[in-house]
Every structure is written in C-alpha cells, then in structure tokens.
Design a protein around this motif. Sequence first.
Motif, PDB file in Angstrom:
ATOM      1  N   SER A  19      11.706  -6.440  -3.023  1.00  0.00           N
ATOM      2  CA  SER A  19      11.700  -7.743  -2.356  1.00  0.00           C
ATOM      3  C   SER A  19      10.692  -7.727  -1.208  1.00  0.00           C
ATOM      4  O   SER A  19       9.581  -8.253  -1.345  1.00  0.00           O
ATOM      5  CB  SER A  19      13.103  -8.102  -1.857  1.00  0.00           C
ATOM      6  N   PHE A  20      11.028  -7.068  -0.122  1.00  0.00           N
ATOM      7  CA  PHE A  20      10.166  -7.100   1.060  1.00  0.00           C
ATOM      8  C   PHE A  20       8.872  -6.303   0.894  1.00  0.00           C
ATOM      9  O   PHE A  20       7.796  -6.770   1.256  1.00  0.00           O
ATOM     10  CB  PHE A  20      10.954  -6.612   2.285  1.00  0.00           C
ATOM     11  N   ILE A  21       8.979  -5.094   0.322  1.00  0.00           N
ATOM     12  CA  ILE A  21       7.749  -4.325   0.081  1.00  0.00           C
ATOM     13  C   ILE A  21       6.928  -5.006  -1.012  1.00  0.00           C
ATOM     14  O   ILE A  21       5.692  -4.992  -0.988  1.00  0.00           O
ATOM     15  CB  ILE A  21       8.075  -2.852  -0.282  1.00  0.00           C
ATOM     16  N   GLY A  22       7.617  -5.643  -1.953  1.00  0.00           N
ATOM     17  CA  GLY A  22       6.919  -6.446  -2.967  1.00  0.00           C
ATOM     18  C   GLY A  22       6.111  -7.566  -2.339  1.00  0.00           C
ATOM     19  O   GLY A  22       4.966  -7.826  -2.730  1.00  0.00           O
ATOM     20  N   LEU A  23       6.689  -8.225  -1.339  1.00  0.00           N
ATOM     21  CA  LEU A  23       5.971  -9.289  -0.623  1.00  0.00           C
ATOM     22  C   LEU A  23       4.769  -8.736   0.135  1.00  0.00           C
ATOM     23  O   LEU A  23       3.702  -9.358   0.176  1.00  0.00           O
ATOM     24  CB  LEU A  23       6.920  -9.999   0.351  1.00  0.00           C
ATOM     25  N   ILE A  24       4.935  -7.566   0.750  1.00  0.00           N
ATOM     26  CA  ILE A  24       3.811  -6.923   1.441  1.00  0.00           C
ATOM     27  C   ILE A  24       2.673  -6.696   0.464  1.00  0.00           C
ATOM     28  O   ILE A  24       1.503  -6.989   0.754  1.00  0.00           O
ATOM     29  CB  ILE A  24       4.248  -5.582   2.090  1.00  0.00           C
ATOM     30  N   ASN A  25       3.013  -6.180  -0.701  1.00  0.00           N
ATOM     31  CA  ASN A  25       2.020  -5.921  -1.751  1.00  0.00           C
ATOM     32  C   ASN A  25       1.303  -7.211  -2.163  1.00  0.00           C
ATOM     33  O   ASN A  25       0.074  -7.270  -2.208  1.00  0.00           O
ATOM     34  CB  ASN A  25       2.736  -5.293  -2.953  1.00  0.00           C
ATOM     35  N   LEU A  26       2.063  -8.259  -2.460  1.00  0.00           N
ATOM     36  CA  LEU A  26       1.493  -9.525  -2.934  1.00  0.00           C
ATOM     37  C   LEU A  26       0.597 -10.175  -1.886  1.00  0.00           C
ATOM     38  O   LEU A  26      -0.522 -10.615  -2.182  1.00  0.00           O
ATOM     39  CB  LEU A  26       2.623 -10.482  -3.329  1.00  0.00           C
ATOM     40  N   ILE A  27       1.074 -10.241  -0.650  1.00  0.00           N
ATOM     41  CA  ILE A  27       0.299 -10.897   0.410  1.00  0.00           C
ATOM     42  C   ILE A  27      -0.922 -10.068   0.776  1.00  0.00           C
ATOM     43  O   ILE A  27      -2.029 -10.596   0.940  1.00  0.00           O
ATOM     44  CB  ILE A  27       1.177 -11.142   1.656  1.00  0.00           C
ATOM     45  N   SER A  28      -0.747  -8.749   0.880  1.00  0.00           N
ATOM     46  CA  SER A  28      -1.857  -7.863   1.216  1.00  0.00           C
ATOM     47  C   SER A  28      -2.961  -7.949   0.164  1.00  0.00           C
ATOM     48  O   SER A  28      -4.152  -8.054   0.498  1.00  0.00           O
ATOM     49  CB  SER A  28      -1.354  -6.424   1.331  1.00  0.00           C
ATOM     50  N   ASN A  29      -2.572  -7.919  -1.100  1.00  0.00           N
ATOM     51  CA  ASN A  29      -3.546  -8.001  -2.195  1.00  0.00           C
ATOM     52  C   ASN A  29      -4.293  -9.333  -2.160  1.00  0.00           C
ATOM     53  O   ASN A  29      -5.514  -9.383  -2.340  1.00  0.00           O
ATOM     54  CB  ASN A  29      -2.831  -7.837  -3.538  1.00  0.00           C
ATOM     55  N   ASN A  30      -3.569 -10.422  -1.908  1.00  0.00           N
ATOM     56  CA  ASN A  30      -4.188 -11.742  -1.847  1.00  0.00           C
ATOM     57  C   ASN A  30      -5.210 -11.836  -0.713  1.00  0.00           C
ATOM     58  O   ASN A  30      -6.350 -12.280  -0.911  1.00  0.00           O
ATOM     59  CB  ASN A  30      -3.095 -12.805  -1.669  1.00  0.00           C
ATOM     60  N   VAL A  31      -4.807 -11.393   0.464  1.00  0.00           N
ATOM     61  CA  VAL A  31      -5.661 -11.518   1.656  1.00  0.00           C
ATOM     62  C   VAL A  31      -6.894 -10.628   1.554  1.00  0.00           C
ATOM     63  O   VAL A  31      -8.015 -11.064   1.825  1.00  0.00           O
ATOM     64  CB  VAL A  31      -4.848 -11.191   2.929  1.00  0.00           C
ATOM     65  N   THR A  32      -6.704  -9.366   1.145  1.00  0.00           N
ATOM     66  CA  THR A  32      -7.835  -8.431   1.105  1.00  0.00           C
ATOM     67  C   THR A  32      -8.791  -8.724  -0.049  1.00  0.00           C
ATOM     68  O   THR A  32     -10.001  -8.543   0.087  1.00  0.00           O
ATOM     69  CB  THR A  32      -7.344  -6.973   1.017  1.00  0.00           C
ATOM     70  N   THR A  33      -8.255  -9.189  -1.186  1.00  0.00           N
ATOM     71  CA  THR A  33      -9.130  -9.538  -2.310  1.00  0.00           C
ATOM     72  C   THR A  33      -9.978 -10.761  -1.962  1.00  0.00           C
ATOM     73  O   THR A  33     -11.171 -10.811  -2.266  1.00  0.00           O
ATOM     74  CB  THR A  33      -8.313  -9.810  -3.589  1.00  0.00           C
ATOM     75  N   ASN A  34      -9.363 -11.741  -1.299  1.00  0.00           N
ATOM     76  CA  ASN A  34     -10.129 -12.907  -0.853  1.00  0.00           C
ATOM     77  C   ASN A  34     -11.237 -12.505   0.120  1.00  0.00           C
ATOM     78  O   ASN A  34     -12.326 -13.079   0.109  1.00  0.00           O
ATOM     79  CB  ASN A  34      -9.201 -13.925  -0.187  1.00  0.00           C
ATOM     80  N   LEU A  35     -10.938 -11.500   0.952  1.00  0.00           N
ATOM     81  CA  LEU A  35     -11.938 -11.041   1.919  1.00  0.00           C
ATOM     82  C   LEU A  35     -13.172 -10.478   1.222  1.00  0.00           C
ATOM     83  O   LEU A  35     -14.295 -10.585   1.739  1.00  0.00           O
ATOM     84  CB  LEU A  35     -11.320  -9.975   2.838  1.00  0.00           C
ATOM     85  N   SER A  36     -12.986  -9.902   0.027  1.00  0.00           N
ATOM     86  CA  SER A  36     -14.131  -9.341  -0.703  1.00  0.00           C
ATOM     87  C   SER A  36     -15.108 -10.431  -1.141  1.00  0.00           C
ATOM     88  O   SER A  36     -16.245 -10.140  -1.517  1.00  0.00           O
ATOM     89  CB  SER A  36     -13.656  -8.537  -1.914  1.00  0.00           C
ATOM     90  N   ASN A  37     -14.671 -11.688  -1.102  1.00  0.00           N
ATOM     91  CA  ASN A  37     -15.549 -12.813  -1.420  1.00  0.00           C
ATOM     92  C   ASN A  37     -16.140 -13.468  -0.171  1.00  0.00           C
ATOM     93  O   ASN A  37     -16.683 -14.568  -0.242  1.00  0.00           O
ATOM     94  CB  ASN A  37     -14.785 -13.870  -2.239  1.00  0.00           C
ATOM     95  N   SER A  38     -16.007 -12.792   0.958  1.00  0.00           N
ATOM     96  CA  SER A  38     -16.607 -13.313   2.191  1.00  0.00           C
ATOM     97  C   SER A  38     -18.128 -13.247   2.086  1.00  0.00           C
ATOM     98  O   SER A  38     -18.678 -12.490   1.281  1.00  0.00           O
ATOM     99  CB  SER A  38     -16.134 -12.505   3.404  1.00  0.00           C
ATOM    100  N   LYS A  39     -18.798 -14.038   2.899  1.00  0.00           N
ATOM    101  CA  LYS A  39     -20.261 -14.133   2.795  1.00  0.00           C
ATOM    102  C   LYS A  39     -20.950 -12.796   3.041  1.00  0.00           C
ATOM    103  O   LYS A  39     -22.016 -12.526   2.491  1.00  0.00           O
ATOM    104  CB  LYS A  39     -20.792 -15.193   3.750  1.00  0.00           C
ATOM    105  N   GLU A  40     -20.337 -11.918   3.856  1.00  0.00           N
ATOM    106  CA  GLU A  40     -20.954 -10.616   4.150  1.00  0.00           C
ATOM    107  C   GLU A  40     -20.943  -9.694   2.941  1.00  0.00           C
ATOM    108  O   GLU A  40     -21.794  -8.812   2.799  1.00  0.00           O
ATOM    109  CB  GLU A  40     -20.213  -9.924   5.310  1.00  0.00           C
ATOM    110  N   LEU A  41     -19.960  -9.884   2.038  1.00  0.00           N
ATOM    111  CA  LEU A  41     -19.780  -8.948   0.926  1.00  0.00           C
ATOM    112  C   LEU A  41     -20.137  -9.531  -0.440  1.00  0.00           C
ATOM    113  O   LEU A  41     -20.642  -8.820  -1.302  1.00  0.00           O
ATOM    114  CB  LEU A  41     -18.315  -8.469   0.887  1.00  0.00           C
ATOM    115  N   LYS A  42     -19.871 -10.817  -0.627  1.00  0.00           N
ATOM    116  CA  LYS A  42     -19.908 -11.407  -1.965  1.00  0.00           C
ATOM    117  C   LYS A  42     -21.231 -11.193  -2.691  1.00  0.00           C
ATOM    118  O   LYS A  42     -21.257 -10.802  -3.861  1.00  0.00           O
ATOM    119  CB  LYS A  42     -19.599 -12.902  -1.882  1.00  0.00           C
TER     120      LYS A  42
END
Length: 392
Positions: free
Chosen positions: A304-327
């Motif tokens: 439940s809670f660690i699952g949420l950490i996983n889901l939110i962390s993956n969403n936020v960090t993967t989106n960051l890989s599409n930032s203008k500095e990296l994409k």
Amino acid sequence: MSEKKAIFFINILKNTINVYFDTFFVFYFFKVANYEVLPLAKYYLTLYLFIGIGFYLIRKSMKKNIRVPYFRIGISLQAIYIALIMLLKDKIIDYIFLVGIAKGLADGFYYFPKNIFVTEKINNDERQKYDGLLNIINKIISICVPLILGVALTYISYTNLGKVFFVLFIVMFIISFYLVDSVYNDKKFEIKKFFEIVKKNKNIKDSLIIYFMAGFTYSSGVMGTIITLSKINIFKTNLNLGFVDSICALVYLIVCILFTSKIKRENFKNTILTSSIISFITLMVFAFKPSIPVLIAYLIVRNSFIGLINLISNNVTTNLSNSKELKEEFKAEYFLCRDVIYSSSRCLGYLVLLVVCLTVGMNYINYILIISAVALLVEGILVAKLSKESVK
C-alpha cells in the motif's frame, strides 16, 4: 499493433515472468542451497554488478538510437537464463556466478532500451493513466499467477515450470518487432557534459539520489530478499506463499486503482510524505522485533504505502527525464547513470548482507532493514520536493 501497445504487452508478459522469480525461484534457490543465505547473496551481488556492466557496454548505441536490436538481445538472453535453470537444475548452486552473469547482462540489455522507449512513446501528460492501467493489469496477474504457481509447484518441478516462461520470452521477442528505432544519429556519448548539468540542476541531482535510495528497498533491493526469506521461513510451502502473494497483490491492485483514478498530481507531496513515514516506522519495528504479526503489518504497508512511493517516484522521475535539459541530448547518459546508481546501491546492500552472514550469522540480517527504512524516508522527502516542483 502500435509501439505503445507493444511496450504495454511486453511489460505485462515480463511482470508475469517476474512473479515466478520474485518469490518461487528464491524459494527453490534457497532450498537447493540448503537454506543458506550466502549463495543467494553471492548470486544477487553478481547479478546487479553485471546489470550495470550491461548498461555500460551498450551506452554508445543507446545514444545513437540503436535500441531495438539490443532490446531483442536482452529478451534472448533472458530466455538463455531460463534455459540454464532448466539444464542445471539442482546443480545451479555450483554455477552461481555463471547464472548471475547471464541474468545481469540480460537485464542490462533489456532495461536500458526499454527505459528509453517508455519515456519516448508515452508523454508526460498521459503517463499516470498509462502506468496506472499497466499496474492494475499487472496486479490482477499477480493475484492469479501465484495461486496457479503455488498449486502447480505441488505437482511439477521448478525447472519444468520454467518451460512455460521460456515460451513467454519467445512471445515477447515476436512482439518486439512492432518497435521501431528513432532516426539514427552519430552523437557521441558525453558523460562529462551530463555531470556538468547534474551539478547545476538540483532536481536532476535529487532524482539520482532517489534511485540510490530505491536500490536499497523496493527496486530489487536487499529489503525484498530479506522479507522473502522471512516469508519462506514462516509460510513454509509454495501453496502458502502463493496465497500470501495473491493477497498482497490484491492490496496493491486497490492502490493502483486509487493512484490512477483518485490521486492528483498536486496531492503527490502529502501522499508520499505520509507513506514514507508509515513505511519507515513499520520497517524499523520489523528490524528489531520480527514476528508474524509485524510481518503481516509490513506486507500490508509494502503493498500500500511503499507501493504508492514506488508509483509516485517512478512517475515524477520518469517525467523529469523528458525535461529540456535531458530530452534532446542527454537521455542516454541519464539512464546509464541512473542504472549504474541502482546497481551500486543494490550491490552495496547485498555486500552488507554477505558481510553480516559471514561475521555474525543470518539470524541478524533483519537489522539490515534499518538501512532500507532510512532510505525510504529520504526518498519520500526528495520525491515530495520534486513533485512540488512539477506542479508549479
């Protein structure tokens, strides 16, 4: 079939295979090793070291958009790994390093291109729904498959069951032909320039620290193996393990549905902070007072809670890989660095496990979970910071 659907179905098949390896193969390996943790620690240490090596070997090709061929090689190596298990059977314990190297290189060649495909084929706006739907289907599979495996392993051997998963890798290989590489380029892999960006951009730096923390915990870290060994010691049989894993998957399924349909991006910060604090407390209690009630409490929190950490962390960090500095220029460097960091923290965790077993004995391995608890807390704080930035 579209590329997005191809990635989707490949992920589902891979998750189905992972159900076998996450618990049942560990149980098999543990029994063959005469219930000693040392061979298991050596195997995982080799595996995660060679995942990092695999990423390093293909880094230049990833930069030049030559990804699909290596992705197929990764799938093929996974099939070879399964074949080794079927051929070696009980002698697998004598070939720990060979099997670990095969699995490590297979994962390196598979995940490097796959990670980039996920960022390129699914845009940031649709990622939460896409990941949520994928996780919902995966968790439904994770409810059904452990029960099926638990019953099946009562009548057939682990190695014979491996034939089914070998066929699934063939199906994955066929689906991979729906994937197409981006236009070839002749760009050089520039890790020094990437590190210059990391120094200047605190968000990217924090994301790399997040990966380091995750490598001690839910992301194939030492935490998972210690908990799996506890489950094996308490629940004893494949059938019992199947029931436990199915119940855990049901809890995670509910969390995935809530994440997809109810949790908004602006709520990520408070959700992950609460989840990391509860996870920290539960894991600390289990580290000092391992018992059946606390293990059950942990399994609920893990899904439940660690699952949420996983889901939110993956969403936020993967989106960051599409930032203008990296994409445009440094996505290959980012994912190499990310997975070398993963390999480092995973190897460090299993090295600690190895040292503890050699010096004070396996009865003390639960204390290693203190490191995992702190890692979850630190990760939660950093992801909360990044998620706050992402909604500005």
